[in-house]
Design a protein around this motif. Structure first.
Motif, PDB file in Angstrom:
ATOM      1  N   GLN A   1     -83.506  38.133  31.125  1.00 56.09           N
ATOM      2  CA  GLN A   1     -84.788  38.473  30.513  1.00 56.09           C
ATOM      3  C   GLN A   1     -85.583  37.202  30.205  1.00 56.09           C
ATOM      4  O   GLN A   1     -86.797  37.159  30.378  1.00 56.09           O
ATOM      5  CB  GLN A   1     -84.573  39.289  29.242  1.00 56.09           C
TER       6      GLN A   1
ATOM      7  N   GLN B   1     -93.088  35.109  33.951  1.00 53.89           N
ATOM      8  CA  GLN B   1     -94.337  35.750  33.527  1.00 53.89           C
ATOM      9  C   GLN B   1     -95.319  34.732  32.958  1.00 53.89           C
ATOM     10  O   GLN B   1     -96.516  34.776  33.251  1.00 53.89           O
ATOM     11  CB  GLN B   1     -94.061  36.830  32.486  1.00 53.89           C
TER      12      GLN B   1
ATOM     13  N   SER C   1     -82.070  38.461  20.836  1.00 57.80           N
ATOM     14  CA  SER C   1     -83.506  38.770  20.858  1.00 57.80           C
ATOM     15  C   SER C   1     -84.273  37.554  21.354  1.00 57.80           C
ATOM     16  O   SER C   1     -83.935  36.418  21.019  1.00 57.80           O
ATOM     17  CB  SER C   1     -84.006  39.127  19.458  1.00 57.80           C
ATOM     18  N   LEU C   2     -85.307  37.812  22.122  1.00 57.34           N
ATOM     19  CA  LEU C   2     -86.158  36.732  22.618  1.00 57.34           C
ATOM     20  C   LEU C   2     -87.456  36.688  21.835  1.00 57.34           C
ATOM     21  O   LEU C   2     -87.976  37.726  21.429  1.00 57.34           O
ATOM     22  CB  LEU C   2     -86.471  36.928  24.094  1.00 57.34           C
TER      23      LEU C   2
ATOM     24  N   GLN D   1     -87.127  35.964  33.353  1.00 58.78           N
ATOM     25  CA  GLN D   1     -88.300  36.778  33.675  1.00 58.78           C
ATOM     26  C   GLN D   1     -89.481  36.397  32.791  1.00 58.78           C
ATOM     27  O   GLN D   1     -90.614  36.319  33.254  1.00 58.78           O
ATOM     28  CB  GLN D   1     -87.974  38.265  33.527  1.00 58.78           C
ATOM     29  N   THR D   2     -89.227  36.121  31.522  1.00 56.94           N
ATOM     30  CA  THR D   2     -90.295  35.722  30.605  1.00 56.94           C
ATOM     31  C   THR D   2     -90.916  34.398  31.044  1.00 56.94           C
ATOM     32  O   THR D   2     -92.143  34.246  31.044  1.00 56.94           O
ATOM     33  CB  THR D   2     -89.746  35.622  29.164  1.00 56.94           C
TER      34      THR D   2
ATOM     35  N   ALA E   1     -79.205  38.050  27.451  1.00 52.93           N
ATOM     36  CA  ALA E   1     -80.630  37.731  27.338  1.00 52.93           C
ATOM     37  C   ALA E   1     -81.106  36.735  28.391  1.00 52.93           C
ATOM     38  O   ALA E   1     -82.312  36.568  28.582  1.00 52.93           O
ATOM     39  CB  ALA E   1     -80.929  37.184  25.950  1.00 52.93           C
TER      40      ALA E   1
ATOM     41  N   CYS F   1     -84.271  32.234  22.116  1.00 54.46           N
ATOM     42  CA  CYS F   1     -83.305  33.308  21.931  1.00 54.46           C
ATOM     43  C   CYS F   1     -82.592  33.112  20.601  1.00 54.46           C
ATOM     44  O   CYS F   1     -82.202  31.998  20.259  1.00 54.46           O
ATOM     45  CB  CYS F   1     -82.286  33.293  23.077  1.00 54.46           C
TER      46      CYS F   1
END
Length: 182
Positions: free
Chosen positions: A166, A173, A99-100, A169-170, A163, A145
């Motif tokens: 992702q 962003q 999980s992030l 990408q985070t 993860a 993470c």
């Protein structure tokens, strides 16, 4: 082997945006010899090698794999940095491995008396001691993470490896000024 502990658990949810035209340092931290603790360096290496690059939006962005070189990070933060994006493992706090979480670190989250180990990496100690070295805490975010395995060994566990894209990408962003929810 230098062990490290991540003690940014008190950091809060993200508020605000990464300002445009900022000097930004993306710092992957962790010990690749402690399995999932190598998450931050892996994300930093992949971001640095990404042919699409990281969106700068007028900002000067540096991506560095610091590993366990806490003093190196501390000295780099003595140079002008407006925004620091740390990529690291974070405590589970009930979340599943892989999980992030995106957190914002403020000066009040840190202990200015924390011991700074010149041969290790405790991000909270590095950031907490920054003022005593003559620097200031920049706006700081953690893209973290939840690890599954911090035992000695090389290679990320399956949920943490999954993860990595992702997390990349985070980071992108955040750099684009879009703070992800969570």
């Amino acid at each position: 082997m230098a062990r490290r502990r991540t003690s940014l658990a008190g950091a809060g949810p993200v508020a605000g945006r990464v300002p445009p035209a900022a000097r930004i340092l993306v710092a992957g931290v962790g010990n690749m010899f402690l399995r999932d603790d190598g998450f931050g360096p892996e994300v930093a290496r992949r971001l640095a090698a990404d042919p699409a690059g990281v969106p700068a939006g007028g900002a000067a962005v540096r991506v560095v794999d610091y590993g366990i070189r806490g003093m190196h990070l501390a000295y780099d933060l003595l140079k002008p940095v407006d925004v620091l994006l740390l990529v690291d493992t974070v405590p589970a706090e009930g979340a599943a491995p892989g999980s992030l979480r995106v957190l914002q670190v403020r000066r009040g989250d840190l202990d200015p008396a924390a011991a700074l180990d010149p041969h290790g990496m405790d991000p909270a100690a590095v950031l907490g001691r920054l003022r005593s070295l003559g620097g200031n805490l920049p706006r700081t975010y953690v893209v973290g993470c939840v690890p599954a395995d911090l035992a000695e060994g090389i290679g990320l566990s399956d949920p943490v490896a999954a993860a990595v894209p992702q997390a990349m990408q985070t980071v992108k962003q955040l750099l684009a000024g879009q703070v992800p929810a969570g």
